[in-house]
Write a protein that holds these residues in place. Sequence first.
Motif, PDB file in Angstrom:
ATOM      1  N   GLY A 310      60.919  75.487  71.252  1.00  0.00           N
ATOM      2  CA  GLY A 310      60.641  74.326  70.415  1.00  0.00           C
ATOM      3  C   GLY A 310      59.267  74.324  69.781  1.00  0.00           C
ATOM      4  O   GLY A 310      58.894  73.362  69.100  1.00  0.00           O
ATOM      5  N   ARG A 311      58.501  75.391  69.940  1.00  0.00           N
ATOM      6  CA  ARG A 311      57.155  75.478  69.366  1.00  0.00           C
ATOM      7  C   ARG A 311      57.055  76.702  68.465  1.00  0.00           C
ATOM      8  O   ARG A 311      57.652  77.734  68.751  1.00  0.00           O
ATOM      9  N   THR A 312      56.303  76.562  67.367  1.00  0.00           N
ATOM     10  CA  THR A 312      56.108  77.660  66.432  1.00  0.00           C
ATOM     11  C   THR A 312      54.833  78.420  66.767  1.00  0.00           C
ATOM     12  O   THR A 312      53.772  77.815  66.957  1.00  0.00           O
ATOM     13  N   TYR A 313      54.947  79.736  66.864  1.00  0.00           N
ATOM     14  CA  TYR A 313      53.808  80.597  67.159  1.00  0.00           C
ATOM     15  C   TYR A 313      53.524  81.477  65.944  1.00  0.00           C
ATOM     16  O   TYR A 313      54.450  82.040  65.351  1.00  0.00           O
ATOM     17  N   GLN A 314      52.248  81.604  65.597  1.00  0.00           N
ATOM     18  CA  GLN A 314      51.850  82.418  64.447  1.00  0.00           C
ATOM     19  C   GLN A 314      51.323  83.769  64.904  1.00  0.00           C
ATOM     20  O   GLN A 314      50.596  83.866  65.895  1.00  0.00           O
TER      21      GLN A 314
END
Length: 358
Positions: A310-314
């Motif tokens: 549920g989290r976006t990682y760059q």
Amino acid sequence: MSSPTQTPAHPCQGCGASVEYAPGTLALRCPYCGFEQRIAPPARQVREFSYDAFLAKPRVRALAPNRFSCPGCGARTESDALSRACQFCGTPLVADTAAEEQIAPEAVLPFALDRNGARHALRRYVRTRWFAPNRLKKVSEAETMKSTYLPHWTYDARTVSDYTGKRGEHYYVTTTRRGPDGRKTTRRERRTRWYPARGRVSRDFDDVLVPATRRLPADRLAKLEPWPLKQALPYEPAYVTGHHSLRYDVEPQTGLEQAKGIMAKVIEADCKRDIGGDVQRLLRVDTRYSDVRFKLMLLPVWVGSYVFGGRTYQVLINGVSGEVQGERPYSAVKIVAAVTAALALIACVVWLYQVYRA
């Protein structure tokens, strides 16, 4: 003064569509029919520009947005990008950098890694994260990737530094001590004699690299180094066609102060080496800079992201070497297991030591 507009699109000689720069080549390629058009070799060398001459010229405080008029659909838009795709029809657009209110890129390091290569680098990255959840290995099928040229300043300078400090030389003495049980023990102790030191060192710096954008974390960009800067080519719009390019938002004056901070660490090491001895202390370093030169360079980075839990990682991928730096999730279970194993190992070593002494 009007804002710069885009250069004309490169039409495919095979089907008439817009062509894009093909990473790892010296050609423009049509994404539809595959026709390739070779980019003409540059007629000049990469140049460095006098920083003093730059300061002598009047400049505007804020750069106006670049104006784009799409040759594909006719849409008119504004952006602070140097190159981009039309948001309506996808036609590659490249800004004209000849306007006087902005510093034009002098050099570009073209992409060597294509999209598949970037995906492979990301897969390798996620599979080698020791404390990442096992499910992270599956994210390579859902990542987003954007080929982006990031602006960087490079600085050259001649430096002369006068320093004062101290040189420490170790020597050893034998001491005798009486323990709580009344027994005497002798031991050799290391001590240091300090002597005053002063001197002068000089060093020429070449291509000290500083990010010219605040859009991405500077520390993460630094970890993408090293870059083969000597392979950079004179800037040509063809190399950024079909790829996103950011315009600089860090002025050369700010970049130079950051470059001086990088130089200072090297100069400090030079001073300590010149002092000699076993250990050194620097009390003062005065550095004079001369013949300062700079240029604006575009470096290739694949900017990717993936969703996990549920989290976006760059993640950032060096478009030449494939080096990956970025955010990643951690597995609490693996970390607890590792800590438990380490504590168990320490306890075992302590137990064996006590058994041996007994």
